[in-house]
Motif scaffolding. Structure first.
Motif, short mmCIF file in Angstrom:
data_model
loop_
_atom_site.label_atom_id
_atom_site.label_comp_id
_atom_site.label_asym_id
_atom_site.label_seq_id
_atom_site.Cartn_x
_atom_site.Cartn_y
_atom_site.Cartn_z
N GLY A 274 0.82 3.36 -1.55
CA GLY A 274 0.80 2.71 -0.24
C GLY A 274 1.91 3.20 0.65
N SER A 275 1.98 2.61 1.84
CA SER A 275 2.93 2.93 2.93
C SER A 275 2.43 4.03 3.85
CB SER A 275 4.34 3.31 2.43
OG SER A 275 4.96 2.21 1.86
N ALA A 276 1.43 4.78 3.42
CA ALA A 276 0.86 5.83 4.25
C ALA A 276 -0.53 6.13 3.67
CB ALA A 276 1.73 7.08 4.21
N LEU A 295 -4.52 2.85 -7.37
CA LEU A 295 -4.85 1.61 -6.67
C LEU A 295 -4.14 1.66 -5.32
CD1 LEU A 295 -4.74 -2.01 -8.03
CD2 LEU A 295 -3.54 -1.41 -5.94
N GLU A 296 -4.92 1.76 -4.25
CA GLU A 296 -4.31 1.83 -2.92
C GLU A 296 -4.29 0.45 -2.28
OE1 GLU A 296 -5.97 4.63 -0.11
OE2 GLU A 296 -4.25 4.39 1.23
N ARG A 297 -3.15 0.14 -1.67
CA ARG A 297 -2.99 -1.14 -0.96
C ARG A 297 -2.44 -0.84 0.42
NH1 ARG A 297 1.60 -0.56 0.94
NH2 ARG A 297 3.46 -0.56 -0.27
N TYR A 298 -2.47 -1.86 1.28
CA TYR A 298 -2.06 -1.68 2.67
C TYR A 298 -1.17 -2.84 3.11
CZ TYR A 298 -2.86 -2.60 7.70
OH TYR A 298 -2.71 -2.91 9.03
N GLY A 299 -0.06 -2.47 3.73
CA GLY A 299 0.83 -3.52 4.24
C GLY A 299 1.76 -2.94 5.25
N THR A 301 5.98 -3.74 7.23
CA THR A 301 7.22 -4.50 7.20
C THR A 301 7.01 -5.93 7.69
OG1 THR A 301 8.39 -2.45 7.66
CG2 THR A 301 9.61 -4.49 8.03
N GLU A 302 6.27 -6.08 8.78
CA GLU A 302 6.12 -7.40 9.40
C GLU A 302 5.27 -8.37 8.58
OE1 GLU A 302 5.78 -4.49 10.89
OE2 GLU A 302 6.37 -4.54 12.99
N THR A 303 4.46 -7.83 7.67
CA THR A 303 3.47 -8.69 7.00
C THR A 303 3.54 -8.66 5.48
OG1 THR A 303 1.85 -6.93 6.87
CG2 THR A 303 1.83 -8.27 8.87
N THR A 319 -10.33 3.59 0.87
CA THR A 319 -10.21 2.21 1.36
C THR A 319 -8.91 1.61 0.83
OG1 THR A 319 -11.07 0.82 -0.44
CG2 THR A 319 -12.70 2.00 0.90
N VAL A 320 -8.48 0.52 1.46
CA VAL A 320 -7.28 -0.17 0.99
C VAL A 320 -7.64 -1.51 0.35
CG1 VAL A 320 -5.69 1.02 2.55
CG2 VAL A 320 -6.86 -1.05 3.34
N GLY A 321 -8.93 -1.70 0.09
CA GLY A 321 -9.37 -2.88 -0.64
C GLY A 321 -9.61 -4.09 0.23
N GLY A 393 -7.19 4.85 11.53
CA GLY A 393 -6.22 5.47 12.44
C GLY A 393 -5.25 4.42 12.93
N ARG A 394 -4.47 4.82 13.91
CA ARG A 394 -3.46 3.91 14.44
C ARG A 394 -3.57 3.89 15.96
NH1 ARG A 394 -0.49 6.70 10.19
NH2 ARG A 394 0.22 8.27 11.65
N ALA A 395 -3.57 2.69 16.50
CA ALA A 395 -3.54 2.59 17.96
C ALA A 395 -2.12 2.88 18.41
CB ALA A 395 -3.96 1.19 18.38
N LYS A 396 -1.17 2.60 17.53
CA LYS A 396 0.23 2.83 17.88
C LYS A 396 0.56 4.30 17.71
CE LYS A 396 1.15 1.00 13.27
NZ LYS A 396 1.52 -0.17 12.53
N ASP A 397 1.50 4.76 18.53
CA ASP A 397 1.89 6.16 18.54
C ASP A 397 2.93 6.38 17.44
OD1 ASP A 397 2.19 8.73 19.37
OD2 ASP A 397 3.45 8.26 21.10
N ILE A 399 4.13 8.24 13.63
CA ILE A 399 3.99 9.32 12.65
C ILE A 399 4.52 8.76 11.33
CG2 ILE A 399 4.78 11.63 11.99
CD1 ILE A 399 5.34 12.08 15.06
N ILE A 400 3.77 8.93 10.25
CA ILE A 400 4.29 8.49 8.94
C ILE A 400 4.53 9.73 8.10
CG2 ILE A 400 3.95 7.02 6.93
CD1 ILE A 400 2.18 5.24 8.48
N THR A 401 5.78 9.98 7.79
CA THR A 401 6.13 11.19 7.05
C THR A 401 6.79 10.80 5.73
OG1 THR A 401 7.31 13.28 7.21
CG2 THR A 401 8.25 11.47 8.48
P1 AMP Z 1 5.99 0.09 7.36
O1 AMP Z 1 6.27 -1.05 8.26
O2 AMP Z 1 7.07 1.12 7.36
O3 AMP Z 1 5.67 -0.34 5.97
O4 AMP Z 1 4.71 0.83 7.95
C1 AMP Z 1 3.52 0.13 8.10
C2 AMP Z 1 2.41 1.04 8.52
O5 AMP Z 1 2.15 2.01 7.49
C3 AMP Z 1 1.10 0.31 8.67
O6 AMP Z 1 1.01 -0.39 9.90
C4 AMP Z 1 0.11 1.44 8.54
O7 AMP Z 1 0.01 2.17 9.76
C5 AMP Z 1 0.77 2.32 7.49
N1 AMP Z 1 0.23 2.10 6.14
C6 AMP Z 1 0.73 1.36 5.13
N2 AMP Z 1 -0.06 1.43 4.03
C7 AMP Z 1 -1.09 2.24 4.36
C8 AMP Z 1 -2.24 2.71 3.66
N3 AMP Z 1 -2.48 2.40 2.39
N4 AMP Z 1 -3.09 3.53 4.34
C9 AMP Z 1 -2.85 3.88 5.62
N5 AMP Z 1 -1.79 3.47 6.33
C10 AMP Z 1 -0.90 2.66 5.70
#
Ligand code: AMP
Length: 498
Positions: A274-276, A295-299, A301-303, A319-321, A393-397, A399-401
Protein backbone atom coordinates in the motif's frame (compact mmCIF):
# COMPACT_ATOMS: atom_id res chain seq x y z
CA UNK A 1 -12.92 5.02 30.59
CA UNK A 2 -9.38 5.93 29.61
CA UNK A 3 -9.24 6.03 25.78
CA UNK A 4 -5.49 6.58 25.72
CA UNK A 5 -4.16 4.43 22.84
CA UNK A 6 -1.20 3.35 24.96
CA UNK A 7 -3.55 1.80 27.53
CA UNK A 8 -5.15 -0.20 24.73
CA UNK A 9 -1.74 -1.43 23.56
CA UNK A 10 -0.72 -2.27 27.11
CA UNK A 11 -3.82 -4.41 27.59
CA UNK A 12 -2.64 -6.55 24.67
CA UNK A 13 1.01 -6.89 25.64
CA UNK A 14 1.91 -10.52 26.43
CA UNK A 15 1.55 -11.50 30.11
CA UNK A 16 5.18 -12.60 30.04
CA UNK A 17 6.72 -9.18 29.58
CA UNK A 18 10.12 -10.71 28.85
CA UNK A 19 8.73 -11.71 25.44
CA UNK A 20 10.35 -9.62 22.70
CA UNK A 21 8.46 -7.02 20.74
CA UNK A 22 11.46 -6.31 18.50
CA UNK A 23 14.04 -8.66 17.04
CA UNK A 24 17.10 -6.78 15.83
CA UNK A 25 18.90 -7.78 12.63
CA UNK A 26 22.19 -8.27 14.51
CA UNK A 27 20.55 -10.99 16.61
CA UNK A 28 19.44 -9.08 19.74
CA UNK A 29 15.89 -8.82 21.02
CA UNK A 30 14.07 -6.11 23.00
CA UNK A 31 11.40 -7.35 25.42
CA UNK A 32 8.03 -5.71 26.00
CA UNK A 33 9.07 -4.86 29.55
CA UNK A 34 11.93 -2.72 28.17
CA UNK A 35 9.56 -0.93 25.81
CA UNK A 36 7.16 -0.22 28.67
CA UNK A 37 9.97 0.94 30.98
CA UNK A 38 11.66 3.11 28.32
CA UNK A 39 8.36 4.76 27.40
CA UNK A 40 7.69 5.47 31.11
CA UNK A 41 11.14 7.01 31.63
CA UNK A 42 10.87 9.12 28.48
CA UNK A 43 7.36 10.24 29.50
CA UNK A 44 8.81 11.48 32.81
CA UNK A 45 11.61 13.27 30.91
CA UNK A 46 9.11 14.98 28.60
CA UNK A 47 7.08 16.17 31.57
CA UNK A 48 10.28 17.40 33.22
CA UNK A 49 11.08 19.31 30.01
CA UNK A 50 7.85 21.24 30.48
CA UNK A 51 5.32 19.21 28.45
CA UNK A 52 1.69 19.30 29.54
CA UNK A 53 -1.19 17.27 28.03
CA UNK A 54 -2.02 18.58 24.57
CA UNK A 55 1.50 19.90 23.91
CA UNK A 56 3.24 18.79 20.74
CA UNK A 57 6.42 16.71 20.65
CA UNK A 58 8.20 16.71 17.29
CA UNK A 59 10.66 13.97 16.38
CA UNK A 60 13.16 13.77 13.53
CA UNK A 61 15.17 10.71 14.46
CA UNK A 62 16.62 7.64 12.83
CA UNK A 63 14.70 4.41 13.13
CA UNK A 64 15.78 2.73 16.35
CA UNK A 65 13.57 1.09 18.92
CA UNK A 66 13.87 3.94 21.45
CA UNK A 67 12.31 6.19 18.79
CA UNK A 68 9.25 3.97 19.03
CA UNK A 69 9.41 4.28 22.83
CA UNK A 70 9.37 8.07 22.34
CA UNK A 71 6.11 7.79 20.38
CA UNK A 72 4.59 5.65 23.14
CA UNK A 73 5.91 8.04 25.81
CA UNK A 74 4.22 10.90 24.04
CA UNK A 75 0.91 8.99 24.10
CA UNK A 76 1.37 8.08 27.75
CA UNK A 77 1.97 11.70 28.78
CA UNK A 78 -1.13 12.83 26.84
CA UNK A 79 1.01 14.71 24.30
CA UNK A 80 0.57 15.04 20.56
CA UNK A 81 3.26 13.25 18.57
CA UNK A 82 4.61 14.91 15.45
CA UNK A 83 6.89 12.59 13.47
CA UNK A 84 9.04 14.19 10.77
CA UNK A 85 10.55 12.62 7.68
CA UNK A 86 14.29 12.23 8.29
CA UNK A 87 14.97 13.83 4.91
CA UNK A 88 13.28 17.15 5.75
CA UNK A 89 15.61 20.15 5.49
CA UNK A 90 15.43 23.57 7.12
CA UNK A 91 12.94 24.94 4.56
CA UNK A 92 10.38 22.34 5.59
CA UNK A 93 11.27 22.13 9.29
CA UNK A 94 10.93 25.84 10.02
CA UNK A 95 7.41 25.78 8.60
CA UNK A 96 6.38 22.75 10.69
CA UNK A 97 7.86 24.19 13.89
CA UNK A 98 6.22 27.57 13.33
CA UNK A 99 2.86 25.96 12.66
CA UNK A 100 2.77 23.22 15.29
CA UNK A 101 4.76 25.05 17.99
CA UNK A 102 6.19 21.92 19.59
CA UNK A 103 7.20 22.19 23.25
CA UNK A 104 9.96 19.60 22.71
CA UNK A 105 11.82 18.59 19.56
CA UNK A 106 13.86 15.39 19.49
CA UNK A 107 16.48 15.24 16.75
CA UNK A 108 19.62 13.33 15.81
CA UNK A 109 22.80 14.13 17.77
CA UNK A 110 24.67 16.89 15.95
CA UNK A 111 21.51 18.56 14.63
CA UNK A 112 20.50 20.27 17.89
CA UNK A 113 22.00 23.69 17.15
CA UNK A 114 20.42 23.95 13.72
CA UNK A 115 17.07 22.80 15.12
CA UNK A 116 17.24 25.21 18.07
CA UNK A 117 17.84 28.08 15.64
CA UNK A 118 14.65 27.14 13.77
CA UNK A 119 12.53 26.82 16.92
CA UNK A 120 13.90 29.11 19.65
CA UNK A 121 11.06 28.48 22.10
CA UNK A 122 11.23 24.65 22.02
CA UNK A 123 13.38 22.43 24.23
CA UNK A 124 15.67 20.40 21.96
CA UNK A 125 16.81 16.88 22.91
CA UNK A 126 18.75 14.30 20.92
CA UNK A 127 18.30 10.59 20.38
CA UNK A 128 20.04 7.86 18.42
CA UNK A 129 20.50 4.11 18.72
CA UNK A 130 23.69 4.79 20.67
CA UNK A 131 22.05 7.32 23.00
CA UNK A 132 21.51 11.05 23.28
CA UNK A 133 20.34 13.71 25.70
CA UNK A 134 16.80 12.29 25.66
CA UNK A 135 18.00 8.88 26.80
CA UNK A 136 20.36 10.55 29.32
CA UNK A 137 17.48 12.56 30.77
CA UNK A 138 15.17 9.52 30.77
CA UNK A 139 17.74 7.33 32.51
CA UNK A 140 17.33 9.20 35.79
CA UNK A 141 13.57 8.58 35.94
CA UNK A 142 11.32 5.85 37.22
CA UNK A 143 10.38 2.85 35.06
CA UNK A 144 6.71 3.32 36.00
CA UNK A 145 4.49 6.14 34.76
CA UNK A 146 0.78 6.56 35.20
CA UNK A 147 -0.59 6.90 31.68
CA UNK A 148 -2.56 10.13 31.40
CA UNK A 149 -6.30 9.62 30.83
CA UNK A 150 -7.47 10.76 27.40
CA UNK A 151 -10.90 11.09 25.85
CA UNK A 152 -11.49 9.38 22.47
CA UNK A 153 -11.46 12.69 20.60
CA UNK A 154 -8.25 14.00 22.16
CA UNK A 155 -5.35 14.32 19.75
CA UNK A 156 -2.69 11.62 19.68
CA UNK A 157 -0.66 12.78 16.69
CA UNK A 158 -0.30 15.34 13.95
CA UNK A 159 1.17 14.21 10.64
CA UNK A 160 2.01 16.79 8.03
CA UNK A 161 0.71 15.94 4.60
CA UNK A 162 -0.22 18.01 1.62
CA UNK A 163 -3.73 16.54 1.44
CA UNK A 164 -5.46 17.40 -1.76
CA UNK A 165 -3.61 20.65 -2.39
CA UNK A 166 -0.03 21.84 -2.32
CA UNK A 167 0.46 23.40 1.07
CA UNK A 168 1.53 21.12 3.89
CA UNK A 169 -1.14 20.78 6.54
CA UNK A 170 -1.10 19.01 9.87
CA UNK A 171 -3.60 16.14 9.82
CA UNK A 172 -4.86 15.81 13.40
CA UNK A 173 -5.39 12.21 14.50
CA UNK A 174 -7.27 11.27 17.63
CA UNK A 175 -6.90 8.32 19.98
CA UNK A 176 -10.20 7.05 18.56
CA UNK A 177 -9.00 7.34 14.94
CA UNK A 178 -5.85 5.32 15.60
CA UNK A 179 -7.41 2.77 17.95
CA UNK A 180 -10.41 1.97 15.75
CA UNK A 181 -8.29 1.47 12.65
CA UNK A 182 -5.70 -0.64 14.46
CA UNK A 183 -8.33 -2.93 16.03
CA UNK A 184 -9.93 -3.43 12.63
CA UNK A 185 -6.64 -4.29 10.91
CA UNK A 186 -5.55 -6.79 13.57
CA UNK A 187 -8.87 -8.56 13.12
CA UNK A 188 -9.03 -8.36 9.33
CA UNK A 189 -5.43 -9.41 8.74
CA UNK A 190 -5.50 -12.07 11.46
CA UNK A 191 -2.60 -10.90 13.61
CA UNK A 192 -1.93 -13.15 16.63
CA UNK A 193 0.77 -13.59 19.27
CA UNK A 194 2.74 -15.95 17.05
CA UNK A 195 3.28 -13.43 14.27
CA UNK A 196 6.62 -11.92 13.34
CA UNK A 197 6.22 -8.85 11.15
CA UNK A 198 9.16 -7.84 8.99
CA UNK A 199 9.24 -4.07 9.56
CA UNK A 200 11.45 -2.21 7.07
CA UNK A 201 9.25 0.88 6.65
CA UNK A 202 10.16 4.31 7.98
CA UNK A 203 8.40 5.33 11.22
CA UNK A 204 7.57 8.92 10.29
CA UNK A 205 4.69 7.90 8.01
CA UNK A 206 1.25 6.39 8.65
CA UNK A 207 2.25 3.07 7.07
CA UNK A 208 5.28 2.24 9.22
CA UNK A 209 4.33 4.08 12.40
CA UNK A 210 0.65 3.24 12.68
CA UNK A 211 -0.41 0.41 10.38
CA UNK A 212 2.63 -1.80 10.96
CA UNK A 213 3.58 -1.18 14.59
CA UNK A 214 -0.03 -0.99 15.81
CA UNK A 215 -0.80 -4.44 14.39
CA UNK A 216 2.15 -5.81 16.38
CA UNK A 217 1.47 -3.95 19.65
CA UNK A 218 -2.23 -4.82 19.58
CA UNK A 219 -1.58 -8.51 19.06
CA UNK A 220 1.34 -8.77 21.49
CA UNK A 221 3.40 -10.20 18.64
CA UNK A 222 6.87 -9.20 17.51
CA UNK A 223 8.62 -7.53 14.66
CA UNK A 224 11.90 -7.86 12.85
CA UNK A 225 12.96 -4.27 13.24
CA UNK A 226 15.09 -3.16 10.29
CA UNK A 227 16.55 0.37 10.18
CA UNK A 228 15.73 0.59 6.47
CA UNK A 229 14.75 -1.45 3.45
CA UNK A 230 17.51 -3.37 1.72
CA UNK A 231 16.34 -6.11 -0.65
CA UNK A 232 19.17 -8.56 0.06
CA UNK A 233 18.83 -8.09 3.83
CA UNK A 234 15.05 -8.52 3.64
CA UNK A 235 15.44 -11.71 1.58
CA UNK A 236 17.93 -13.00 4.19
CA UNK A 237 15.60 -12.32 7.13
CA UNK A 238 12.25 -13.23 5.58
CA UNK A 239 12.48 -16.91 6.61
CA UNK A 240 12.10 -15.66 10.21
CA UNK A 241 8.94 -13.65 9.41
CA UNK A 242 5.26 -14.55 9.12
CA UNK A 243 4.15 -11.21 7.63
CA UNK A 244 5.56 -8.23 5.79
CA UNK A 245 4.20 -4.79 4.93
CA UNK A 246 5.67 -2.63 2.21
CA UNK A 247 5.24 0.00 -0.43
CA UNK A 248 5.19 -1.29 -4.03
CA UNK A 249 8.85 -0.29 -4.48
CA UNK A 250 9.83 -2.85 -1.81
CA UNK A 251 8.19 -5.60 -3.84
CA UNK A 252 9.57 -4.53 -7.23
CA UNK A 253 13.04 -4.41 -5.66
CA UNK A 254 12.62 -7.83 -4.06
CA UNK A 255 11.72 -9.22 -7.48
CA UNK A 256 15.08 -8.05 -8.83
CA UNK A 257 16.93 -9.66 -5.90
CA UNK A 258 18.22 -13.13 -6.88
CA UNK A 259 18.23 -14.43 -3.28
CA UNK A 260 14.49 -13.67 -2.94
CA UNK A 261 12.87 -17.02 -3.68
CA UNK A 262 9.86 -19.16 -2.86
CA UNK A 263 12.07 -20.71 -0.18
CA UNK A 264 12.74 -17.35 1.51
CA UNK A 265 8.96 -16.83 1.86
CA UNK A 266 8.25 -20.27 3.25
CA UNK A 267 7.07 -19.06 6.67
CA UNK A 268 5.28 -15.93 5.52
CA UNK A 269 1.48 -15.99 5.65
CA UNK A 270 0.81 -12.42 4.51
CA UNK A 271 2.40 -9.76 2.29
CA UNK A 272 0.62 -6.38 2.40
CA UNK A 273 1.17 -3.60 -0.15
CA UNK A 274 0.00 0.00 0.00
CA UNK A 275 0.72 3.75 0.01
CA UNK A 276 0.99 3.82 -3.79
CA UNK A 277 -0.54 1.90 -6.72
CA UNK A 278 0.71 -1.64 -7.17
CA UNK A 279 1.23 -2.43 -10.83
CA UNK A 280 -0.70 -5.40 -12.21
CA UNK A 281 2.58 -6.83 -13.52
CA UNK A 282 4.18 -6.69 -10.04
CA UNK A 283 1.10 -8.44 -8.58
CA UNK A 284 1.35 -11.19 -11.23
CA UNK A 285 5.13 -11.54 -11.12
CA UNK A 286 5.10 -11.77 -7.33
CA UNK A 287 2.57 -14.58 -7.42
CA UNK A 288 4.55 -16.41 -10.07
CA UNK A 289 7.83 -16.07 -8.17
CA UNK A 290 6.65 -16.80 -4.63
CA UNK A 291 3.25 -18.48 -4.83
CA UNK A 292 1.92 -15.61 -2.63
CA UNK A 293 -0.86 -13.21 -3.59
CA UNK A 294 -0.03 -9.69 -2.44
CA UNK A 295 -2.81 -8.15 -0.35
CA UNK A 296 -3.31 -4.57 -1.50
CA UNK A 297 -5.01 -2.02 0.74
CA UNK A 298 -5.74 1.68 0.42
CA UNK A 299 -5.50 4.48 2.92
CA UNK A 300 -4.09 7.88 3.62
CA UNK A 301 -2.69 10.00 6.43
CA UNK A 302 -6.03 11.70 7.08
CA UNK A 303 -8.05 8.49 7.26
CA UNK A 304 -5.80 5.58 8.14
CA UNK A 305 -6.83 2.49 6.19
CA UNK A 306 -10.07 2.60 4.22
CA UNK A 307 -10.22 -0.56 2.15
CA UNK A 308 -8.41 -3.87 2.04
CA UNK A 309 -8.42 -6.98 -0.04
CA UNK A 310 -9.47 -9.90 2.17
CA UNK A 311 -7.24 -12.23 4.13
CA UNK A 312 -9.54 -15.11 3.19
CA UNK A 313 -11.34 -14.73 -0.08
CA UNK A 314 -10.46 -13.31 -3.46
CA UNK A 315 -7.66 -10.76 -3.61
CA UNK A 316 -8.20 -9.03 -6.90
CA UNK A 317 -5.15 -7.51 -8.59
CA UNK A 318 -5.63 -3.90 -9.64
CA UNK A 319 -8.16 -3.33 -6.82
CA UNK A 320 -7.74 -2.21 -3.22
CA UNK A 321 -10.56 -4.39 -1.96
CA UNK A 322 -13.89 -3.62 -0.26
CA UNK A 323 -14.30 -1.00 2.49
CA UNK A 324 -13.02 -2.16 5.88
CA UNK A 325 -15.69 -2.92 8.51
CA UNK A 326 -17.03 0.30 10.01
CA UNK A 327 -15.72 2.40 7.12
CA UNK A 328 -18.24 3.88 4.73
CA UNK A 329 -17.08 4.67 1.21
CA UNK A 330 -18.97 6.27 -1.61
CA UNK A 331 -17.92 7.06 -5.13
CA UNK A 332 -19.71 10.03 -6.59
CA UNK A 333 -20.02 11.66 -9.98
CA UNK A 334 -19.52 15.41 -10.46
CA UNK A 335 -23.20 16.06 -9.73
CA UNK A 336 -22.89 14.16 -6.44
CA UNK A 337 -24.84 11.11 -7.65
CA UNK A 338 -23.49 7.69 -6.60
CA UNK A 339 -21.59 5.95 -9.43
CA UNK A 340 -22.76 2.52 -10.57
CA UNK A 341 -20.11 -0.22 -10.84
CA UNK A 342 -17.58 0.79 -13.52
CA UNK A 343 -18.47 4.49 -13.32
CA UNK A 344 -15.50 6.64 -12.31
CA UNK A 345 -16.01 9.26 -9.61
CA UNK A 346 -14.51 10.91 -6.54
CA UNK A 347 -13.87 8.66 -3.53
CA UNK A 348 -15.32 9.91 -0.23
CA UNK A 349 -14.87 8.30 3.19
CA UNK A 350 -16.59 8.42 6.57
CA UNK A 351 -15.95 6.43 9.73
CA UNK A 352 -14.22 6.40 13.11
CA UNK A 353 -10.89 6.25 11.26
CA UNK A 354 -11.41 9.63 9.59
CA UNK A 355 -9.52 12.57 11.12
CA UNK A 356 -11.36 15.56 12.60
CA UNK A 357 -9.48 18.10 10.47
CA UNK A 358 -6.30 19.99 9.70
CA UNK A 359 -4.41 21.69 12.53
CA UNK A 360 -5.42 25.34 12.86
CA UNK A 361 -7.12 25.33 9.45
CA UNK A 362 -10.89 25.25 10.09
CA UNK A 363 -11.70 26.75 6.66
CA UNK A 364 -9.61 24.21 4.77
CA UNK A 365 -11.10 21.43 6.89
CA UNK A 366 -14.64 22.54 6.01
CA UNK A 367 -13.81 22.52 2.30
CA UNK A 368 -12.53 18.96 2.44
CA UNK A 369 -15.67 17.51 4.08
CA UNK A 370 -19.13 17.21 2.56
CA UNK A 371 -22.15 18.56 4.41
CA UNK A 372 -22.95 15.05 5.64
CA UNK A 373 -19.48 14.43 7.02
CA UNK A 374 -17.66 12.53 4.27
CA UNK A 375 -13.99 13.35 3.66
CA UNK A 376 -13.09 14.05 0.04
CA UNK A 377 -9.97 11.95 -0.52
CA UNK A 378 -8.95 13.52 -3.84
CA UNK A 379 -8.64 10.00 -5.28
CA UNK A 380 -10.71 8.89 -8.27
CA UNK A 381 -12.06 5.37 -8.46
CA UNK A 382 -14.86 3.01 -9.34
CA UNK A 383 -16.62 -0.05 -7.95
CA UNK A 384 -15.87 -3.40 -9.55
CA UNK A 385 -18.83 -5.80 -10.01
CA UNK A 386 -17.69 -7.49 -6.73
CA UNK A 387 -17.99 -4.10 -4.93
CA UNK A 388 -14.25 -3.79 -4.54
CA UNK A 389 -12.75 -0.35 -4.99
CA UNK A 390 -10.48 0.27 -7.93
CA UNK A 391 -8.35 3.42 -7.84
CA UNK A 392 -8.04 4.87 -11.28
CA UNK A 393 -6.22 8.11 -10.65
CA UNK A 394 -5.99 11.22 -8.58
CA UNK A 395 -7.90 14.44 -8.90
CA UNK A 396 -5.19 16.00 -6.78
CA UNK A 397 -1.95 17.07 -8.41
CA UNK A 398 0.16 14.56 -6.54
CA UNK A 399 3.23 12.47 -7.36
CA UNK A 400 3.85 9.34 -5.28
CA UNK A 401 7.47 8.24 -5.45
CA UNK A 402 8.55 5.18 -3.51
CA UNK A 403 5.36 5.52 -1.43
CA UNK A 404 6.07 9.13 -0.40
CA UNK A 405 4.02 12.08 -1.61
CA UNK A 406 5.44 14.99 -3.55
CA UNK A 407 3.27 17.99 -4.31
CA UNK A 408 4.36 19.65 -7.56
CA UNK A 409 3.29 23.08 -6.38
CA UNK A 410 5.69 23.08 -3.46
CA UNK A 411 8.61 22.17 -5.72
CA UNK A 412 7.57 24.60 -8.45
CA UNK A 413 7.52 27.48 -5.97
CA UNK A 414 11.03 26.64 -4.86
CA UNK A 415 12.34 26.32 -8.42
CA UNK A 416 10.69 29.61 -9.39
CA UNK A 417 12.58 31.31 -6.54
CA UNK A 418 15.96 30.29 -8.01
CA UNK A 419 17.58 33.31 -9.73
CA UNK A 420 17.35 32.99 -13.51
CA UNK A 421 14.09 30.99 -13.50
CA UNK A 422 10.94 32.42 -15.08
CA UNK A 423 8.60 29.56 -14.29
CA UNK A 424 8.49 25.81 -13.95
CA UNK A 425 6.24 22.77 -13.97
CA UNK A 426 6.87 19.57 -12.06
CA UNK A 427 5.36 16.35 -13.38
CA UNK A 428 5.35 12.69 -12.36
CA UNK A 429 6.70 10.23 -14.90
CA UNK A 430 6.67 6.41 -14.72
CA UNK A 431 9.71 4.99 -12.96
CA UNK A 432 10.45 1.26 -12.77
CA UNK A 433 11.83 1.49 -9.23
CA UNK A 434 9.86 4.27 -7.52
CA UNK A 435 6.58 3.87 -9.41
CA UNK A 436 6.70 7.55 -10.27
CA UNK A 437 9.57 10.05 -10.33
CA UNK A 438 9.38 13.84 -10.30
CA UNK A 439 10.74 15.67 -13.36
CA UNK A 440 10.99 19.45 -13.64
CA UNK A 441 10.42 21.44 -16.82
CA UNK A 442 11.95 24.89 -16.44
CA UNK A 443 11.76 28.13 -18.40
CA UNK A 444 14.87 30.25 -17.82
CA UNK A 445 15.36 33.98 -18.35
CA UNK A 446 17.04 34.87 -21.65
CA UNK A 447 20.77 34.20 -21.46
CA UNK A 448 20.46 32.34 -18.14
CA UNK A 449 23.35 30.15 -17.06
CA UNK A 450 21.21 27.57 -15.23
CA UNK A 451 22.10 23.91 -15.42
CA UNK A 452 20.28 20.77 -14.36
CA UNK A 453 22.92 20.15 -11.67
CA UNK A 454 22.62 23.71 -10.31
CA UNK A 455 18.83 23.47 -9.97
CA UNK A 456 19.07 20.08 -8.27
CA UNK A 457 21.78 21.33 -5.88
CA UNK A 458 19.72 24.42 -4.96
CA UNK A 459 16.70 22.25 -4.15
CA UNK A 460 18.70 19.68 -2.17
CA UNK A 461 19.84 22.41 0.20
CA UNK A 462 16.25 23.29 1.04
CA UNK A 463 14.05 20.20 0.83
CA UNK A 464 14.15 16.45 1.37
CA UNK A 465 15.89 14.67 -1.48
CA UNK A 466 12.92 12.37 -2.20
CA UNK A 467 11.10 15.50 -3.41
CA UNK A 468 13.93 16.74 -5.63
CA UNK A 469 13.24 16.11 -9.35
CA UNK A 470 15.38 13.38 -10.88
CA UNK A 471 15.70 15.33 -14.14
CA UNK A 472 15.42 18.99 -15.11
CA UNK A 473 14.56 19.92 -18.70
CA UNK A 474 14.91 23.50 -19.98
CA UNK A 475 12.31 24.74 -22.46
CA UNK A 476 11.48 28.08 -24.11
CA UNK A 477 7.92 28.10 -22.71
CA UNK A 478 5.31 25.88 -21.08
CA UNK A 479 2.30 24.64 -23.06
CA UNK A 480 -0.94 26.23 -21.82
CA UNK A 481 -4.60 25.74 -22.56
CA UNK A 482 -7.10 28.48 -23.38
CA UNK A 483 -7.58 29.14 -19.66
CA UNK A 484 -3.85 29.67 -19.23
CA UNK A 485 -3.43 26.42 -17.27
CA UNK A 486 -0.20 24.53 -17.87
CA UNK A 487 -0.96 21.37 -19.83
CA UNK A 488 0.90 18.84 -17.76
CA UNK A 489 -0.45 15.98 -19.87
CA UNK A 490 1.53 17.36 -22.85
CA UNK A 491 4.64 17.72 -20.71
CA UNK A 492 4.23 14.15 -19.49
CA UNK A 493 3.90 12.91 -23.07
CA UNK A 494 7.03 14.78 -24.10
CA UNK A 495 9.26 14.24 -21.08
CA UNK A 496 7.79 11.05 -19.64
CA UNK A 497 10.19 8.67 -21.32
CA UNK A 498 13.45 10.11 -20.05
P1 AMP B 1 -0.38 9.27 2.34
O1 AMP B 1 -1.24 10.28 3.00
O2 AMP B 1 1.05 9.67 2.23
O3 AMP B 1 -0.52 7.91 2.93
O4 AMP B 1 -0.89 9.19 0.82
C1 AMP B 1 -2.21 8.85 0.56
C2 AMP B 1 -2.44 8.68 -0.91
O5 AMP B 1 -1.67 7.58 -1.40
C3 AMP B 1 -3.87 8.30 -1.22
O6 AMP B 1 -4.74 9.41 -1.21
C4 AMP B 1 -3.71 7.66 -2.58
O7 AMP B 1 -3.61 8.67 -3.59
C5 AMP B 1 -2.37 6.95 -2.45
N1 AMP B 1 -2.53 5.52 -2.15
C6 AMP B 1 -2.43 4.89 -0.96
N2 AMP B 1 -2.61 3.55 -1.10
C7 AMP B 1 -2.83 3.34 -2.41
C8 AMP B 1 -3.08 2.18 -3.20
N3 AMP B 1 -3.12 0.95 -2.67
N4 AMP B 1 -3.27 2.35 -4.53
C9 AMP B 1 -3.22 3.58 -5.09
N5 AMP B 1 -2.98 4.71 -4.41
C10 AMP B 1 -2.78 4.59 -3.07
Amino acid sequence: MNANLYSLFESHFPEEREQPFALLPGGGAVPYEDLAAASARIAHALVAAGCRPGDRVAAQTDKHWQALALYLASLRAGLVYLPLNTGYQKGELSYFFGDAEPRVIVCRPGAEDAIAALAPSAAVLTSSAEGGSLQDAAGGHDAAFETVARAPDDLAAILYTSGTTGRSKGAMLTHRNLASNALTLVEEWGFTRGDVLLHALPIYHVHGLFVATHCVLLSGSRMLWLPKFDAAEVARLLPHATAMMGVPTFYTRLLTEPSFTRESCRNVRLFVSGSAPLLAETFAEFRERTGHTLLERYGMTETGMNTSNPLDGARLGGTVGPPLPGVSIRIVAEDGAPCPPGGVGAIEVKGPNVFPGYWRLPEKTREEFTADGYFRTGDMGCWTPERYVQIVGRAKDLIITGGLNVYPKEIEERIDAIPGVVESAVIGVPDADFGEAAVAVVVGKPGHALTEAAVIAALKAEIASFKVPKRVHFVADLPRNAMGKVQKNLLRAEHGGG
